[in-house]
Design a protein around this motif. Structure first.
Motif, mmCIF file in Angstrom:
data_model
loop_
_atom_site.group_PDB
_atom_site.id
_atom_site.type_symbol
_atom_site.label_atom_id
_atom_site.label_comp_id
_atom_site.label_asym_id
_atom_site.label_seq_id
_atom_site.Cartn_x
_atom_site.Cartn_y
_atom_site.Cartn_z
ATOM 1 N N VAL A 286 0.859 -1.195 0.000
ATOM 2 C CA VAL A 286 0.000 0.000 0.000
ATOM 3 C C VAL A 286 0.891 1.239 0.000
ATOM 4 O O VAL A 286 1.756 1.386 0.872
ATOM 5 N N PRO A 287 0.721 2.158 -0.975
ATOM 6 C CA PRO A 287 1.529 3.385 -0.974
ATOM 7 C C PRO A 287 1.053 4.358 0.106
ATOM 8 O O PRO A 287 -0.132 4.674 0.186
ATOM 9 N N VAL A 288 1.967 4.812 0.938
ATOM 10 C CA VAL A 288 1.660 5.800 1.970
ATOM 11 C C VAL A 288 2.771 6.854 1.972
ATOM 12 O O VAL A 288 3.824 6.656 1.359
ATOM 13 N N SER A 289 2.529 7.959 2.671
ATOM 14 C CA SER A 289 3.546 9.008 2.751
ATOM 15 C C SER A 289 3.605 9.565 4.163
ATOM 16 O O SER A 289 2.643 9.474 4.929
ATOM 17 N N ARG A 294 8.881 14.511 9.976
ATOM 18 C CA ARG A 294 8.449 13.483 10.909
ATOM 19 C C ARG A 294 9.134 12.151 10.607
ATOM 20 O O ARG A 294 8.750 11.120 11.163
ATOM 21 N N ALA A 295 10.106 12.170 9.719
ATOM 22 C CA ALA A 295 10.849 10.963 9.358
ATOM 23 C C ALA A 295 12.167 10.951 10.129
ATOM 24 O O ALA A 295 13.030 11.795 9.888
ATOM 25 N N PRO A 323 -7.701 11.742 2.770
ATOM 26 C CA PRO A 323 -7.105 11.375 1.483
ATOM 27 C C PRO A 323 -5.611 11.128 1.583
ATOM 28 O O PRO A 323 -4.901 11.815 2.304
ATOM 29 N N GLY A 324 -5.133 10.132 0.902
ATOM 30 C CA GLY A 324 -3.692 9.918 0.799
ATOM 31 C C GLY A 324 -3.219 8.578 1.288
ATOM 32 O O GLY A 324 -2.436 7.910 0.637
ATOM 33 N N ARG A 378 -4.753 10.746 7.474
ATOM 34 C CA ARG A 378 -4.097 11.843 6.755
ATOM 35 C C ARG A 378 -2.580 11.694 6.879
ATOM 36 O O ARG A 378 -2.058 11.462 7.977
ATOM 37 N N PRO A 379 -1.854 11.853 5.772
ATOM 38 C CA PRO A 379 -0.399 11.664 5.802
ATOM 39 C C PRO A 379 0.310 12.539 6.830
ATOM 40 O O PRO A 379 1.304 12.109 7.429
#
Length: 402
Positions: A286-289, A294-295, A323-324, A378-379
């Motif tokens: 699953v694509p997430v961001s 925050r990384a 969304p996202g 939400r991302p």
């Protein structure tokens, strides 16, 4: 993670507010509490490990962590009840590392109130002033009892008061000495939940009114986050992360902080690209961001973190307001109604159960065990942590007092 203060301790701190910054005297000398390289080793372990910490004058500061993390040992060294193995303790520009407890401008309020049972409340509070033969004792005691809202109880004995009232007497007895720092060692631990929450508000009100430095040691996350301007999360003798409560909760920098402050879903992911202020990942297909700020890893993999209350749950195909990052294929495995929210466990296609806390507004669909669902968030609410860290760190903590 890193110690809280990776800096030259001799460098004067600049003036900032009480929400995590530091303040200094006009001549550049730091006027709060400064711990530099503070270490306490016992025969078989190191309780506090090379701790650097600045506590601004006039702030409400919390040392938060599980039993055995070193928070109580740190407080006892500041109070003079433990001798550091190495390092220094400087308060208002004066080195007190080797000073006797009675020579230090600090007072401590413990979980056990240690009131004198044969003296009434007035005389309990007056005890220190009378011992030092100060003037205007009656006026000072009356002012302090009014501050803690016990003026009408002045002639009662401690046994006639509730636990919360006794705690306020202990607080008044410490505050009347006008210490540079008031040390609070799990002060609310003996109170029941409702009274403890009321006292949290009271303690913050009193600290704001008197303007003294409060250092509060606790293992209770809610207690620390409710009262403190700044929270330092301790683990195994070091500070994992320090900052304002909202900052620590929303943007934890280690799995320990993510799990110890509340609850977190941590899911393994692989970084597929970095674009400006966004990190893109593959989370089990699953694509997430995640926002770049925050990384907290340089690795190509990491733990994707999301708080349960930030996750939305819906029927398959339902349009969710997030969304996202939409994750299909979930099945509800547990439902717990807890009043303000319903807490779900949802098993995902890769076998992991994620937590979802849904507010009971009456507007959202309620799900049952076995229902097919989709999750979304939400991302900007997600964070990314180092894959070398234990995903379960901080989730369950036991050990000796510390």
């Amino acid at each position: 993670m890193s110690q809280a203060a990776e800096k030259d301790p001799a460098t004067p701190a600049l003036a900032k507010d009480g929400a995590g910054g530091v303040r200094s005297r006009a001549n550049g000398e730091f006027d709060g509490l400064r711990l530099s390289g503070l270490t306490k080793s016992f025969a078989t372990f190191t309780a506090v490990d090379d701790l650097d910490l600045d506590v601004p004058r006039g702030s409400f500061f919390a040392l938060l962590g599980p039993s055995g993390c070193g928070k109580t040992t740190t407080l006892r060294m500041v109070a003079g009840l433990e001798t550091p193995t190495s390092g220094s303790i400087v308060l208002a520009g004066k080195d007190i590392t080797r000073s006797k407890p009675y020579q230090r401008p600090v007072n401590t309020v413990f979980q056990s109130y240690a009131l004198f049972p044969h003296l009434d409340i007035f005389e309990n509070v007056a005890f220190g002033l009378r011992r030092r033969k100060q003037k205007n004792v009656d006026a000072q005691v009356k002012e302090m009892l009014d501050l803690v809202e016990l003026g009408s109880q002045a002639r009662k004995k401690p046994a006639q008061l509730s636990g919360g009232q006794q705690q306020r007497v202990a607080l008044a007895r410490a505050l009347i000495n006008k210490p540079e720092v008031l040390l609070l060692d799990e002060p609310l631990g003996a109170l029941d939940l409702k009274l403890r929450r009321n006292m949290q508000i009271e303690l913050k009100r009193i600290q704001t009114e008197v303007g003294l430095t409060f250092i509060h040691v606790t293992h209770d996350q809610e207690e620390a986050m409710t009262m403190a301007d700044t929270v330092a999360v301790m683990n195994k003798g070091i500070i994992e992360q320090m900052g304002a409560p909202a900052e620590l909760y929303e943007n934890p920098q280690s799995t320990f902080v993510a799990n110890f402050l509340g609850q977190s879903n941590l899911v393994e992911g692989r970084i597929t690209g970095r674009s400006g202020d966004v990190v893109n990942l593959d989370m089990h297909g699953v694509p997430v961001s995640v926002p770049a700020d925050r990384a907290h890893t340089d690795s190509e993999r990491g733990w994707i973190g999301i708080r349960p209350e930030k996750v939305l749950i819906g029927a398959p195909g339902e349009e969710l307001d997030a969304p996202g990052n939409t994750v299909p294929g979930g099945v509800v495995t547990d439902v717990s109604f807890v009043g303000v929210s319903t807490q779900y466990l949802v098993k995902m296609p890769w076998g992991q159960e994620l937590q979802v806390f849904q507010q009971n507004t009456g507007r959202a669909q309620m799900f049952r065990v076995g229902d097919d669902v989709e999750l979304s968030w939400r991302p900007e609410y997600a964070f990314l942590l180092d894959p070398s860290q234990d995903a379960h760190a901080g989730a369950e903590q036991v050990g000796a007092d510390g």
